[in-house]
Motif scaffolding. Structure first.
Motif, PDB file in Angstrom:
ATOM      1  N   UNK A  69     -28.954  22.887  50.484  1.00 51.59           N
ATOM      2  CA  UNK A  69     -29.420  21.708  49.861  1.00 51.59           C
ATOM      3  C   UNK A  69     -28.862  21.193  48.513  1.00 51.59           C
ATOM      4  N   UNK A  70     -28.299  22.363  47.758  1.00 52.23           N
ATOM      5  CA  UNK A  70     -27.637  21.983  46.525  1.00 52.23           C
ATOM      6  C   UNK A  70     -26.354  21.576  46.436  1.00 52.23           C
ATOM      7  N   UNK A  71     -25.699  21.784  47.553  1.00 50.65           N
ATOM      8  CA  UNK A  71     -24.327  21.031  47.846  1.00 50.65           C
ATOM      9  C   UNK A  71     -24.488  19.811  48.173  1.00 50.65           C
ATOM     10  N   UNK A  72     -25.641  19.659  49.115  1.00 43.16           N
ATOM     11  CA  UNK A  72     -25.779  18.297  49.625  1.00 43.16           C
ATOM     12  C   UNK A  72     -26.093  17.360  48.317  1.00 43.16           C
ATOM     13  N   UNK A  73     -27.125  17.871  47.400  1.00 44.27           N
ATOM     14  CA  UNK A  73     -27.405  17.241  46.201  1.00 44.27           C
ATOM     15  C   UNK A  73     -26.206  16.768  45.239  1.00 44.27           C
ATOM     16  N   UNK A  74     -25.272  17.998  45.257  1.00 45.44           N
ATOM     17  CA  UNK A  74     -24.100  17.586  44.566  1.00 45.44           C
ATOM     18  C   UNK A  74     -23.360  16.619  44.873  1.00 45.44           C
ATOM     19  N   UNK A  75     -23.006  16.405  46.398  1.00 47.95           N
ATOM     20  CA  UNK A  75     -22.398  15.630  47.006  1.00 47.95           C
ATOM     21  C   UNK A  75     -22.968  14.213  46.654  1.00 47.95           C
ATOM     22  N   UNK A  76     -23.997  13.966  46.876  1.00 49.09           N
ATOM     23  CA  UNK A  76     -24.764  12.739  46.418  1.00 49.09           C
ATOM     24  C   UNK A  76     -24.399  12.359  45.064  1.00 49.09           C
ATOM     25  N   UNK A  77     -24.476  13.329  44.026  1.00 48.36           N
ATOM     26  CA  UNK A  77     -24.333  12.930  42.665  1.00 48.36           C
ATOM     27  C   UNK A  77     -22.807  12.652  42.477  1.00 48.36           C
ATOM     28  N   UNK A  78     -21.929  13.237  43.098  1.00 52.91           N
ATOM     29  CA  UNK A  78     -20.517  13.053  43.145  1.00 52.91           C
ATOM     30  C   UNK A  78     -20.232  11.553  43.695  1.00 52.91           C
ATOM     31  N   UNK A  79     -20.823  11.439  44.735  1.00 53.34           N
ATOM     32  CA  UNK A  79     -20.625   9.832  45.347  1.00 53.34           C
ATOM     33  C   UNK A  79     -20.788   8.745  44.495  1.00 53.34           C
ATOM     34  N   UNK A  80     -22.208   9.141  43.693  1.00 54.27           N
ATOM     35  CA  UNK A  80     -22.455   8.085  42.672  1.00 54.27           C
ATOM     36  C   UNK A  80     -21.690   8.071  41.494  1.00 54.27           C
ATOM     37  N   UNK A  81     -21.324   9.086  41.058  1.00 56.77           N
ATOM     38  CA  UNK A  81     -20.375   9.355  39.789  1.00 56.77           C
ATOM     39  C   UNK A  81     -18.920   8.636  40.253  1.00 56.77           C
ATOM     40  N   UNK A  82     -18.174   8.805  41.335  1.00 54.12           N
ATOM     41  CA  UNK A  82     -17.143   8.319  41.742  1.00 54.12           C
ATOM     42  C   UNK A  82     -17.126   6.927  41.821  1.00 54.12           C
ATOM     43  N   UNK A  83     -18.072   6.397  42.116  1.00 55.93           N
ATOM     44  CA  UNK A  83     -18.249   4.972  42.108  1.00 55.93           C
ATOM     45  C   UNK A  83     -18.515   4.287  40.878  1.00 55.93           C
ATOM     46  N   UNK A  87     -13.083   6.834  39.659  1.00 56.13           N
ATOM     47  CA  UNK A  87     -12.041   7.819  39.610  1.00 56.13           C
ATOM     48  C   UNK A  87     -12.312   8.968  40.497  1.00 56.13           C
ATOM     49  N   UNK A  88     -11.638   9.734  41.117  1.00 52.00           N
ATOM     50  CA  UNK A  88     -12.007  10.825  41.904  1.00 52.00           C
ATOM     51  C   UNK A  88     -12.256  12.106  40.924  1.00 52.00           C
ATOM     52  N   UNK A  89     -13.154  12.776  41.055  1.00 50.08           N
ATOM     53  CA  UNK A  89     -13.458  14.347  40.499  1.00 50.08           C
ATOM     54  C   UNK A  89     -12.790  15.288  41.083  1.00 50.08           C
ATOM     55  N   UNK A  90     -12.538  16.366  40.370  1.00 50.14           N
ATOM     56  CA  UNK A  90     -11.973  17.552  40.951  1.00 50.14           C
ATOM     57  C   UNK A  90     -12.943  18.344  41.829  1.00 50.14           C
ATOM     58  N   UNK A  91     -12.447  18.711  43.155  1.00 56.96           N
ATOM     59  CA  UNK A  91     -13.225  19.315  43.834  1.00 56.96           C
ATOM     60  C   UNK A  91     -13.869  20.581  43.634  1.00 56.96           C
ATOM     61  N   UNK A 162     -16.156  17.894  32.774  1.00 57.51           N
ATOM     62  CA  UNK A 162     -15.233  18.868  33.273  1.00 57.51           C
ATOM     63  C   UNK A 162     -14.349  18.642  34.518  1.00 57.51           C
ATOM     64  N   UNK A 163     -15.037  18.008  35.279  1.00 57.05           N
ATOM     65  CA  UNK A 163     -14.579  17.820  36.565  1.00 57.05           C
ATOM     66  C   UNK A 163     -13.483  16.526  36.531  1.00 57.05           C
ATOM     67  N   UNK A 164     -13.298  15.900  35.299  1.00 55.68           N
ATOM     68  CA  UNK A 164     -12.538  14.675  35.174  1.00 55.68           C
ATOM     69  C   UNK A 164     -10.915  15.118  34.681  1.00 55.68           C
ATOM     70  N   UNK A 165     -11.163  16.623  34.085  1.00 56.70           N
ATOM     71  CA  UNK A 165      -9.874  16.950  33.382  1.00 56.70           C
ATOM     72  C   UNK A 165      -8.959  17.801  34.618  1.00 56.70           C
ATOM     73  N   UNK A 166      -7.766  17.706  34.006  1.00 63.15           N
ATOM     74  CA  UNK A 166      -6.829  18.612  35.003  1.00 63.15           C
ATOM     75  C   UNK A 166      -6.978  19.976  35.035  1.00 63.15           C
ATOM     76  N   UNK A 167      -5.852  20.682  35.491  1.00 63.37           N
ATOM     77  CA  UNK A 167      -5.780  22.082  35.629  1.00 63.37           C
ATOM     78  C   UNK A 167      -4.623  22.631  34.623  1.00 63.37           C
ATOM     79  N   UNK A 168      -4.432  22.113  33.247  1.00 65.46           N
ATOM     80  CA  UNK A 168      -3.415  22.620  32.488  1.00 65.46           C
ATOM     81  C   UNK A 168      -3.903  23.762  31.952  1.00 65.46           C
ATOM     82  N   UNK A 169      -2.796  24.738  31.837  1.00 63.25           N
ATOM     83  CA  UNK A 169      -2.981  25.780  31.183  1.00 63.25           C
ATOM     84  C   UNK A 169      -3.096  25.761  29.496  1.00 63.25           C
ATOM     85  N   UNK A 170      -4.346  26.320  29.018  1.00 65.48           N
ATOM     86  CA  UNK A 170      -4.849  26.312  27.671  1.00 65.48           C
ATOM     87  C   UNK A 170      -3.731  27.199  26.872  1.00 65.48           C
ATOM     88  N   UNK A 171      -3.230  26.685  25.837  1.00 68.86           N
ATOM     89  CA  UNK A 171      -2.359  27.390  24.964  1.00 68.86           C
ATOM     90  C   UNK A 171      -3.108  28.667  24.514  1.00 68.86           C
TER      91      UNK A 171
END
Length: 283
Positions: A69-83, A87-91, A162-171
């Motif tokens: 259920x929590x993955x389903x809720x997250x998917x609903x939130x991601x769908x709203x957010x991306x609209x 832009x796409x969020x990090x999976x 946080x899901x908007x950022x890339x996977x750059x290595x932190x110095x």
């Protein structure tokens, strides 16, 4: 082509897709499936989480532990957010936000309310993400009969940010990794028992320690005091709080700083969770 590698339960399956191992989630997707079976790419509304092959089993176990259920809720939130954000969020958000919401519900049921001291900043500096968090809370209440405090809107927004950022290595990765290792070893030693380092709960604990270390090195520690919650934690979970306090004392002395009580409480919550779920009985 999507090939089944392992069925965790009827809703969670480890698969290989175009040479990449992934966790696939969807209602009934694992029903009557076995290793080597083919899953149609269009037959089920699915979520795909790419993972490293060497971490596949551990990752899959963690995913399987979180109610679907929590993955389903997250998917609903991601769908709203991306609209809304266009832009796409990090999976990775499918795991991090689902785990957070699951844990938030557990805390709420136990009467533990950990305030987000970045509430004002997130609400004012990230109004779009905060609004999506508010919409998500209302949808959870009306559609899933799950009611969480309004403050959770800022936590949901934080995961979106946080899901908007890339996977750059932190110095500063080396010094952060060193402090994470020190904290983890201190906790293991202070508890006086062996910890199953292969468990999903240990992995989750490491994640929360990393978040704490990130806040520490970016001067974003939770500053305000909540004396009642602090006393409640000491009453309910004295062993975990004693361990968290030892970590605080070490950091205070080593870095000539003062870790706030709220951070001790937050660390204590996760130490207690680790103790309850991941300790190995050596007696």
């Amino acid at each position: 082509m999507i090939v089944v590698k392992k069925v965790l339960n009827s809703s969670v399956v480890l698969v290989e897709k175009e040479g990449q191992e992934m966790i696939t989630l969807g209602k009934g997707i694992g029903y009557d499936k076995k290793i080597g079976d083919i899953i149609s790419d269009s037959s089920v509304d699915k979520i795909f989480l790419p993972i490293e092959a060497k971490k596949s089993s551990q990752f899959a176990e963690l995913v399987a532990e979180i109610p679907m259920e929590f993955f389903e809720i997250t998917k609903e939130i991601v769908t709203i957010a991306e609209e809304e954000l266009s832009y796409k969020l990090n999976t990775s958000i499918y795991l991090t936000l689902s785990d957070h919401l699951h844990f938030a519900v557990e805390r709420s049921e136990k009467g533990l309310n950990i305030s987000n001291r970045l509430y004002w900043e997130i609400k004012n500096y990230y109004p779009k993400e905060f609004h999506i968090g508010e919409v998500a809370l209302e949808q959870m209440k009306t559609k899933h009969q799950i009611e969480l405090p309004n403050e959770e809107a800022s936590n949901i927004a934080f995961h979106l940010i946080n899901a908007q950022s890339g996977n750059l290595e932190d110095q500063d990765g080396l010094k952060k990794a060193k402090l994470v290792g020190t904290i983890v070893n201190m906790v293991r030693y202070s508890l006086g028992q062996e910890i199953d380092t292969n468990s999903v709960h240990y992995s989750r604990f490491i994640t929360h320690v990393r978040f704490f270390v990130d806040r520490f090195f970016t001067n974003a520690l939770l500053q305000e005091k909540e004396d009642e919650l602090y006393r409640q934690m000491w009453s309910l979970y004295p062993v975990a709080m004693e361990s968290a306090t030892k970590v605080k004392n070490y950091i205070d002395q080593t870095y000539h700083t003062q870790i706030p009580e709220n951070e001790i409480v937050y660390l204590g919550v996760h130490i207690n969770r680790l103790m309850n779920h991941s300790a190995i009985d050596t007696n």
